[in-house]
Motif scaffolding. Structure first.
Motif, PDB file in Angstrom:
ATOM      1  N   ASN A 206      33.749  49.822  46.858  1.00 40.85           N
ATOM      2  CA  ASN A 206      34.128  48.745  45.836  1.00 40.85           C
ATOM      3  C   ASN A 206      35.196  47.511  46.656  1.00 40.85           C
ATOM      4  O   ASN A 206      35.126  46.286  46.111  1.00 40.85           O
ATOM      5  CB  ASN A 206      34.802  49.232  44.801  1.00 40.85           C
ATOM      6  CG  ASN A 206      34.378  49.997  44.051  1.00 40.85           C
ATOM      7  OD1 ASN A 206      33.095  49.666  44.149  1.00 40.85           O
ATOM      8  ND2 ASN A 206      34.544  51.145  42.787  1.00 40.85           N
ATOM      9  N   PHE A 208      37.067  44.681  48.238  1.00 41.68           N
ATOM     10  CA  PHE A 208      36.657  43.378  48.261  1.00 41.68           C
ATOM     11  C   PHE A 208      37.468  42.385  48.924  1.00 41.68           C
ATOM     12  O   PHE A 208      37.288  41.873  50.269  1.00 41.68           O
ATOM     13  CB  PHE A 208      36.823  42.304  46.954  1.00 41.68           C
ATOM     14  CG  PHE A 208      36.479  41.433  46.808  1.00 41.68           C
ATOM     15  CD1 PHE A 208      35.527  40.905  46.613  1.00 41.68           C
ATOM     16  CD2 PHE A 208      37.818  40.264  46.740  1.00 41.68           C
ATOM     17  CE1 PHE A 208      35.090  39.425  46.875  1.00 41.68           C
ATOM     18  CE2 PHE A 208      37.141  38.589  46.903  1.00 41.68           C
ATOM     19  CZ  PHE A 208      36.133  38.506  47.399  1.00 41.68           C
ATOM     20  N   LEU A 227      27.780  38.875  47.664  1.00 43.56           N
ATOM     21  CA  LEU A 227      27.843  39.067  45.697  1.00 43.56           C
ATOM     22  C   LEU A 227      28.208  37.924  45.097  1.00 43.56           C
ATOM     23  O   LEU A 227      27.792  36.947  45.010  1.00 43.56           O
ATOM     24  CB  LEU A 227      28.045  40.152  44.769  1.00 43.56           C
ATOM     25  CG  LEU A 227      26.624  41.610  44.883  1.00 43.56           C
ATOM     26  CD1 LEU A 227      27.502  42.784  44.517  1.00 43.56           C
ATOM     27  CD2 LEU A 227      25.735  41.123  44.086  1.00 43.56           C
ATOM     28  N   ILE A 231      27.453  33.791  43.940  1.00 40.59           N
ATOM     29  CA  ILE A 231      28.013  32.779  42.740  1.00 40.59           C
ATOM     30  C   ILE A 231      27.609  31.244  43.120  1.00 40.59           C
ATOM     31  O   ILE A 231      27.261  30.869  42.357  1.00 40.59           O
ATOM     32  CB  ILE A 231      28.895  33.825  42.179  1.00 40.59           C
ATOM     33  CG1 ILE A 231      28.920  35.207  42.034  1.00 40.59           C
ATOM     34  CG2 ILE A 231      29.087  33.066  41.583  1.00 40.59           C
ATOM     35  CD1 ILE A 231      30.365  35.817  42.048  1.00 40.59           C
ATOM     36  N   ALA A 246      24.258  43.645  41.202  1.00 32.35           N
ATOM     37  CA  ALA A 246      25.222  43.795  41.106  1.00 32.35           C
ATOM     38  C   ALA A 246      25.608  45.273  39.649  1.00 32.35           C
ATOM     39  O   ALA A 246      26.260  45.928  40.266  1.00 32.35           O
ATOM     40  CB  ALA A 246      26.197  42.901  38.882  1.00 32.35           C
ATOM     41  N   SER A 253      29.304  53.799  42.357  1.00 32.49           N
ATOM     42  CA  SER A 253      30.648  53.668  41.666  1.00 32.49           C
ATOM     43  C   SER A 253      30.705  54.840  40.259  1.00 32.49           C
ATOM     44  O   SER A 253      31.443  55.539  40.048  1.00 32.49           O
ATOM     45  CB  SER A 253      31.638  53.016  42.126  1.00 32.49           C
ATOM     46  OG  SER A 253      31.470  51.828  43.033  1.00 32.49           O
TER      47      SER A 253
ATOM     48  N   PRO B 118      33.081  47.897  40.800  1.00 30.69           N
ATOM     49  CA  PRO B 118      33.609  46.938  41.874  1.00 30.69           C
ATOM     50  C   PRO B 118      33.832  45.810  40.907  1.00 30.69           C
ATOM     51  O   PRO B 118      33.390  45.103  40.095  1.00 30.69           O
ATOM     52  CB  PRO B 118      32.593  47.257  42.806  1.00 30.69           C
ATOM     53  CG  PRO B 118      31.320  47.969  42.809  1.00 30.69           C
ATOM     54  CD  PRO B 118      31.447  48.243  40.838  1.00 30.69           C
ATOM     55  N   PRO B 119      35.764  45.383  41.646  1.00 29.99           N
ATOM     56  CA  PRO B 119      36.005  44.058  41.144  1.00 29.99           C
ATOM     57  C   PRO B 119      35.109  42.848  40.894  1.00 29.99           C
ATOM     58  O   PRO B 119      34.721  41.758  40.247  1.00 29.99           O
ATOM     59  CB  PRO B 119      37.359  43.330  41.828  1.00 29.99           C
ATOM     60  CG  PRO B 119      37.973  44.882  42.819  1.00 29.99           C
ATOM     61  CD  PRO B 119      36.303  45.489  42.804  1.00 29.99           C
ATOM     62  N   VAL B 120      34.279  43.293  42.106  1.00 35.84           N
ATOM     63  CA  VAL B 120      33.156  41.481  42.620  1.00 35.84           C
ATOM     64  C   VAL B 120      31.994  41.484  41.273  1.00 35.84           C
ATOM     65  O   VAL B 120      32.173  40.582  40.411  1.00 35.84           O
ATOM     66  CB  VAL B 120      32.435  41.732  43.686  1.00 35.84           C
ATOM     67  CG1 VAL B 120      31.373  40.497  44.022  1.00 35.84           C
ATOM     68  CG2 VAL B 120      33.412  41.434  44.357  1.00 35.84           C
ATOM     69  N   VAL B 121      31.327  42.927  41.038  1.00 34.76           N
ATOM     70  CA  VAL B 121      30.790  43.211  39.660  1.00 34.76           C
ATOM     71  C   VAL B 121      31.485  42.937  38.509  1.00 34.76           C
ATOM     72  O   VAL B 121      31.194  42.127  37.764  1.00 34.76           O
ATOM     73  CB  VAL B 121      30.306  44.369  39.914  1.00 34.76           C
ATOM     74  CG1 VAL B 121      28.663  44.968  38.455  1.00 34.76           C
ATOM     75  CG2 VAL B 121      29.393  45.093  41.054  1.00 34.76           C
ATOM     76  N   ILE B 124      31.278  39.259  38.241  1.00 32.97           N
ATOM     77  CA  ILE B 124      30.394  38.381  37.660  1.00 32.97           C
ATOM     78  C   ILE B 124      30.165  38.699  36.339  1.00 32.97           C
ATOM     79  O   ILE B 124      29.769  38.069  36.106  1.00 32.97           O
ATOM     80  CB  ILE B 124      29.379  39.245  38.375  1.00 32.97           C
ATOM     81  CG1 ILE B 124      29.239  38.331  39.835  1.00 32.97           C
ATOM     82  CG2 ILE B 124      28.087  38.693  38.191  1.00 32.97           C
ATOM     83  CD1 ILE B 124      27.963  39.177  40.971  1.00 32.97           C
TER      84      ILE B 124
END
Lengths: 275, 299
Positions: A206, A208, A227, A231, A246, A253, B118-121, B124
């Motif tokens: 996860n 980032f 990902l 965007i 996504a 996870s 995941p924070p990115v997901v 989004i």
């Protein structure tokens, strides 16, 4: 008045379920809608037409498979490192009394609240000196270090749960400490190790911020970074594949966390209450 | 004999701890120390680092940096907002789950999902929810005849609140689970006794539940505060600090100063200020909590 309590409670619960669950549902729904439907102004949860095409399209995109592989490599490598490093240390932490233990526990708790902004700058300079920025090896090292405290915390809890008498019995029979560890302690620790390993895999998968700072070349990007790139660039045009990507990124996870639910919350509880 | 045994034991322990000590020292303790030291230099992120000691210059520059002050203000609103709403929302959900409703299992699993993603997901996903073009939130509001063309993440007025809601969504599960565990440790007899004495639901909450939960609330609030203050990925992916810097939380500001403006020394000074600030706020909060606890016991 009293009769209204239960319905009111269920209404409140429904609101919570909607708040917590709807975004996820919407993401999944977007991942099976055609781009025409996604760009139209009519809004509906279920797609008019199930558009599974988004998933192969997401995988087809440049970089997505490669960055998934990178994420997998970094997450697996840091998990193995975390376990190898934390296992012996957690044993010492759980079994030793006195100052060493206090210092260890103290550090674990403080590291939970590390000011990451302050650390990332020198960390970047150190890794650059070592030639490890923009490399998966460098990122693995960083992920290992930052998962270590919580992994230690979890593991020492599992060690503490093993009765010392078992070890003493082994020692009386003349086994060396290493032998006691190998034949008595580690087998009993196996479930705890599995839980800790899953946790550290997910943390790395996860993650980032460190990846964003450390990685520069697209061929080294991990999945979250790729990902995020979608965007900014082509993502606006192709919402469907982005949503599909996504969903794919979230699957490991969610699966692991669902399996780990009880163990994790137990560990966190202990941490939160004692912290 | 005993002394050599003890020494042997200590050597054994040292050998077992060493593998975790080295990476920790090199990759987290050393950076912390160097990070503080950098704040007093004019280091820049360039190929040939040639920098010197500049004393308190960086801090002097900071005082005159309005954008940094703005980000501190925004960061405080973000952190306090998310932390308080997290606590309130989680308390409600924990109380509901503790009152024996069906669907408890489902809600518990569902509640952990946001935290696992995941924070990115997450970012989004919420961009889609907030979208001004066919986003479900606007459609929902439109259904009630409310304005349905709000650009939630792009509008000066709504961007920060919108980001705060996502923060609450992410952090709620863990807080809920912790509070729930605390609730389950309160003996049922206490509630029954209070009920027999004629205490209503609210009275039972203030007289029984809240005092028993106090220590847990204190620690979870402190931790959430620090986590929220330090959280970067969510805001970065959602808005990147925009629109017009309206969601520029301090951590993001420091990141940009270091890796876009390449002013490492200046960024480190900001980092030091942030750490001092957060330690101060926590110290005041914890002191107040302990004073209240003492007063409570003294009564």
């Amino acid at each position: 008045m009293r009769a209204l309590v239960r319905p009111a409670q269920y209404l409140a619960l429904a609101c919570y379920i909607l708040f917590l669950g709807f975004p996820l549902l919407w993401l999944i729904s977007a991942s099976v809608k055609s781009s025409g439907e996604l760009n139209s102004l009519t809004v509906s949860l279920l797609p008019e037409q199930w558009h599974w095409q988004n998933y192969p399209e997401a995988l087809d995109r440049q970089g997505l498979i490669r960055s998934s592989a990178n994420s997998l490599v970094v997450a697996l490598a840091s998990t193995v490192l975390v376990i190898l490093i934390a296992l012996p240390a957690s044993y010492v932490l759980a079994r030793l009394k006195g100052k060493v233990r206090m210092a260890g526990i103290g550090w674990i708790l403080v590291s939970q609240v590390f000011p990451v902004v302050l650390i990332i700058l020198p960390l970047f300079l150190i890794l650059r000196t070592l030639g490890l920025t923009d490399s998966l090896a460098g990122l693995t090292l960083v992920h290992t270090t930052y998962t270590l405290p919580f992994a230690l915390w979890m593991l020492q809890g599992y060690v503490s749960a093993i009765p010392v008498e078992l070890e003493e019995a082994g020692a009386v029979d003349g086994a060396s400490r290493l032998r006691v560890l190998r034949t008595i302690v580690f087998p009993l620790l196996a479930p705890g190790v599995v839980a800790t390993a899953m946790f550290s895999f997910v943390s790395s998968w996860n993650e980032f911020f460190f990846a964003l700072v450390l990685l520069q070349s697209p061929e080294n990007y991990t999945l979250p970074i790729t990902l995020n790139m979608f965007i900014g660039g082509e993502g606006k045009v192709a919402l469907g594949p982005l949503a599909a990507g996504a969903v794919l990124a979230a699957i490991p996870s969610i699966v692991f966390f669902t399996l780990l639910r009880r163990r994790l919350t137990g560990g966190l509880m202990a941490g939160a209450v004692k912290g | 004999m005993a002394a050599t045994m003890a020494r042997a034991r200590r050597r054994e322990a040292a050998a077992l701890v060493m593998p975790s000590l080295v990476p920790i020292l090199v990759l987290s303790v050393a950076p912390l120390v160097i990070g503080v030291a950098l704040a007093f230099t004019d280091a820049r992120l360039v190929r040939n680092p040639d920098f010197g000691f500049t004393g308190l210059d960086n801090f002097g520059t900071l005082v005159g940096n309005d954008l940094f002050w703005d980000s501190l203000r925004i960061g405080l609103i973000w952190t306090v907002g998310v932390t308080v709403l997290q606590l309130a929302a989680s308390m409600g959900l924990a109380l509901l789950l503790n009152s024996g409703l069906k669907l408890e299992g489902l809600t518990r699993v569902l509640a952990l999902v946001p935290w696992a993603m995941p924070p990115v997901v997450v970012a989004i996903m919420w961009q889609m929810i907030y979208s001004a073009n066919g986003g479900p939130l606007n459609a929902f509001l439109g259904g009630f005849g409310l304005p349905d063309d709000i650009n939630w993440l792009g509008d000066f007025a709504t961007a920060l609140p919108a980001v705060i809601v996502v923060g609450v969504w992410v952090g709620m599960p863990q807080t809920t689970v912790t509070l729930l565990a605390g609730l389950q440790q309160i003996p049922a007899e206490l509630h029954e006794a209070a009920a027999v004495d004629g205490a209503g639901a609210w009275r039972r909450f203030t007289a029984v539940t809240w005092p028993s939960l106090r220590p847990i609330v204190t620690s979870i609030t402190s931790l959430n505060f620090i986590w929220n203050f330090n959280s970067f990925s969510l805001v970065y992916v959602l808005t990147a600090g925009g629109p017009g810097g309206k969601t520029m939380v301090p951590v993001l500001f420091v990141y940009l100063e270091a890796f876009k403006n390449r002013e490492i020394g200046q960024a480190a000074a900001m980092g030091v200020v942030l750490v001092v600030l957060i330690v101060l706020i926590l110290a005041v909060y914890l002191r107040a909590q302990f004073r209240d606890d003492r007063a409570e016991r003294g009564r």
